[in-house]
Write a protein that holds these residues in place. Structure first.
Motif, PDB file in Angstrom:
ATOM      1  N   GLU A 110       0.825  -1.205   0.000  1.00 44.41           N
ATOM      2  CA  GLU A 110       0.000   0.000   0.000  1.00 44.41           C
ATOM      3  C   GLU A 110       0.861   1.259   0.000  1.00 44.41           C
ATOM      4  O   GLU A 110       1.932   1.278   0.590  1.00 44.41           O
ATOM      5  CB  GLU A 110      -0.912   0.011   1.224  1.00 44.41           C
ATOM      6  N   ASN A 111       0.353   2.283  -0.675  1.00 44.04           N
ATOM      7  CA  ASN A 111       1.031   3.574  -0.660  1.00 44.04           C
ATOM      8  C   ASN A 111       0.002   4.701  -0.689  1.00 44.04           C
ATOM      9  O   ASN A 111      -1.198   4.445  -0.730  1.00 44.04           O
ATOM     10  CB  ASN A 111       2.044   3.675  -1.804  1.00 44.04           C
ATOM     11  N   LYS A 112       0.479   5.907  -0.672  1.00 44.13           N
ATOM     12  CA  LYS A 112      -0.408   7.077  -0.671  1.00 44.13           C
ATOM     13  C   LYS A 112      -0.722   7.496  -2.106  1.00 44.13           C
ATOM     14  O   LYS A 112       0.050   7.257  -3.029  1.00 44.13           O
ATOM     15  CB  LYS A 112       0.246   8.213   0.090  1.00 44.13           C
ATOM     16  N   GLU A 113      -1.852   8.150  -2.290  1.00 45.19           N
ATOM     17  CA  GLU A 113      -2.291   8.566  -3.625  1.00 45.19           C
ATOM     18  C   GLU A 113      -1.291   9.485  -4.316  1.00 45.19           C
ATOM     19  O   GLU A 113      -1.151   9.454  -5.533  1.00 45.19           O
ATOM     20  CB  GLU A 113      -3.653   9.252  -3.536  1.00 45.19           C
ATOM     21  N   ALA A 114      -0.581  10.311  -3.549  1.00 46.12           N
ATOM     22  CA  ALA A 114       0.372  11.253  -4.142  1.00 46.12           C
ATOM     23  C   ALA A 114       1.581  10.554  -4.766  1.00 46.12           C
ATOM     24  O   ALA A 114       2.371  11.186  -5.463  1.00 46.12           O
ATOM     25  CB  ALA A 114       0.843  12.252  -3.089  1.00 46.12           C
ATOM     26  N   ASN A 115       1.717   9.259  -4.553  1.00 52.37           N
ATOM     27  CA  ASN A 115       2.858   8.505  -5.090  1.00 52.37           C
ATOM     28  C   ASN A 115       2.620   7.975  -6.507  1.00 52.37           C
ATOM     29  O   ASN A 115       3.388   7.148  -6.982  1.00 52.37           O
ATOM     30  CB  ASN A 115       3.189   7.328  -4.162  1.00 52.37           C
ATOM     31  N   TRP A 116       1.577   8.434  -7.174  1.00 47.12           N
ATOM     32  CA  TRP A 116       1.236   7.934  -8.499  1.00 47.12           C
ATOM     33  C   TRP A 116       1.266   9.052  -9.540  1.00 47.12           C
ATOM     34  O   TRP A 116       0.851  10.174  -9.279  1.00 47.12           O
ATOM     35  CB  TRP A 116      -0.179   7.363  -8.494  1.00 47.12           C
ATOM     36  N   SER A 117       1.723   8.722 -10.730  1.00 46.74           N
ATOM     37  CA  SER A 117       1.597   9.588 -11.904  1.00 46.74           C
ATOM     38  C   SER A 117       1.126   8.704 -13.056  1.00 46.74           C
ATOM     39  O   SER A 117       1.692   7.647 -13.307  1.00 46.74           O
ATOM     40  CB  SER A 117       2.929  10.240 -12.273  1.00 46.74           C
ATOM     41  N   PHE A 118       0.101   9.146 -13.750  1.00 47.94           N
ATOM     42  CA  PHE A 118      -0.454   8.368 -14.852  1.00 47.94           C
ATOM     43  C   PHE A 118      -0.172   9.006 -16.208  1.00 47.94           C
ATOM     44  O   PHE A 118      -0.889   8.797 -17.168  1.00 47.94           O
ATOM     45  CB  PHE A 118      -1.958   8.156 -14.632  1.00 47.94           C
ATOM     46  N   GLY A 119       0.903   9.774 -16.256  1.00 43.25           N
ATOM     47  CA  GLY A 119       1.334  10.369 -17.514  1.00 43.25           C
ATOM     48  C   GLY A 119       1.608  11.855 -17.394  1.00 43.25           C
ATOM     49  O   GLY A 119       1.121  12.529 -16.472  1.00 43.25           O
ATOM     50  N   ASN A 120       2.440  12.332 -18.294  1.00 47.15           N
ATOM     51  CA  ASN A 120       2.804  13.746 -18.380  1.00 47.15           C
ATOM     52  C   ASN A 120       3.522  14.269 -17.147  1.00 47.15           C
ATOM     53  O   ASN A 120       3.579  15.475 -16.923  1.00 47.15           O
ATOM     54  CB  ASN A 120       1.585  14.630 -18.689  1.00 47.15           C
ATOM     55  N   GLY A 121       4.041  13.377 -16.308  1.00 47.27           N
ATOM     56  CA  GLY A 121       4.781  13.811 -15.127  1.00 47.27           C
ATOM     57  C   GLY A 121       3.931  14.520 -14.086  1.00 47.27           C
ATOM     58  O   GLY A 121       4.448  15.284 -13.268  1.00 47.27           O
ATOM     59  N   ILE A 122       2.653  14.249 -14.095  1.00 50.83           N
ATOM     60  CA  ILE A 122       1.724  14.910 -13.174  1.00 50.83           C
ATOM     61  C   ILE A 122       1.280  13.917 -12.096  1.00 50.83           C
ATOM     62  O   ILE A 122       0.926  12.779 -12.405  1.00 50.83           O
ATOM     63  CB  ILE A 122       0.478  15.434 -13.931  1.00 50.83           C
ATOM     64  N   ALA A 123       1.282  14.360 -10.850  1.00 49.32           N
ATOM     65  CA  ALA A 123       0.754  13.550  -9.750  1.00 49.32           C
ATOM     66  C   ALA A 123      -0.741  13.853  -9.664  1.00 49.32           C
ATOM     67  O   ALA A 123      -1.182  14.690  -8.885  1.00 49.32           O
ATOM     68  CB  ALA A 123       1.468  13.865  -8.437  1.00 49.32           C
ATOM     69  N   GLN A 124      -1.514  13.138 -10.471  1.00 55.35           N
ATOM     70  CA  GLN A 124      -2.933  13.455 -10.638  1.00 55.35           C
ATOM     71  C   GLN A 124      -3.740  13.376  -9.341  1.00 55.35           C
ATOM     72  O   GLN A 124      -4.731  14.090  -9.187  1.00 55.35           O
ATOM     73  CB  GLN A 124      -3.561  12.505 -11.670  1.00 55.35           C
ATOM     74  N   TYR A 125      -3.328  12.521  -8.406  1.00 46.03           N
ATOM     75  CA  TYR A 125      -4.079  12.368  -7.165  1.00 46.03           C
ATOM     76  C   TYR A 125      -3.471  13.107  -5.983  1.00 46.03           C
ATOM     77  O   TYR A 125      -3.957  12.986  -4.867  1.00 46.03           O
ATOM     78  CB  TYR A 125      -4.231  10.892  -6.823  1.00 46.03           C
ATOM     79  N   ALA A 126      -2.427  13.878  -6.218  1.00 44.84           N
ATOM     80  CA  ALA A 126      -1.793  14.622  -5.107  1.00 44.84           C
ATOM     81  C   ALA A 126      -2.749  15.731  -4.654  1.00 44.84           C
ATOM     82  O   ALA A 126      -3.357  16.417  -5.460  1.00 44.84           O
ATOM     83  CB  ALA A 126      -0.471  15.221  -5.550  1.00 44.84           C
ATOM     84  N   VAL A 127      -2.886  15.845  -3.362  1.00 42.24           N
ATOM     85  CA  VAL A 127      -3.785  16.849  -2.795  1.00 42.24           C
ATOM     86  C   VAL A 127      -3.005  18.104  -2.476  1.00 42.24           C
ATOM     87  O   VAL A 127      -1.923  18.108  -2.013  1.00 42.24           O
ATOM     88  CB  VAL A 127      -4.465  16.308  -1.516  1.00 42.24           C
TER      89      VAL A 127
END
Length: 127
Positions: A110-127
């Protein structure tokens, strides 16, 4: 947004490989309620001797045909949801005839949502 790594025996056919892929994905959709289009997987076949597993652990007998499945997902799911996921994956893979349920080893990371990028170098779920 789970990311699945599946390490399976080289002996699995292409059809069996796809069945394992689908079994894991459907279990995630059903148990973790992920969107059906949320599918990110790497599945690799391994020659005999490259997948190492104890012949017996916690009273469960393992054969030479094991599947090691690692799922990285955001934190926050209940223990009951995790148990349901593991059960669904093992039973579904067993039903494909590719690998017995007792030979399906699963690890959830498990990890935090901010640890994901789904393209373009953007952390789409970072708050």
């Amino acid at each position: 947004m789970p990311f699945v790594r599946a390490f399976v025996p080289q002996s699995l056919s292409d059809v069996q490989l796809q069945a394992v892929s689908q079994a894991v994905h459907q279990a995630l959709v059903d148990a973790f309620k992920i969107p059906p289009k949320d599918r990110f997987q790497v599945i690799t076949r391994h020659a005999p001797g490259e997948l190492v597993c104890a012949p017996e652990y916690l009273g469960i007998e393992h054969s030479q045909t094991v599947a090691l499945i690692q799922i990285t997902a955001r934190e926050g799911r209940s223990v009951e949801m995790k148990k349901d996921l593991f059960d669904r994956i093992a039973k579904s893979i067993d039903a494909t005839g590719a690998v017995r349920a007792s030979d399906v080893i699963i690890n959830l990371v498990e990890n935090k949502e901010a640890n994901w990028s789904f393209g373009n170098g953007i952390a789409q779920y970072a708050v």
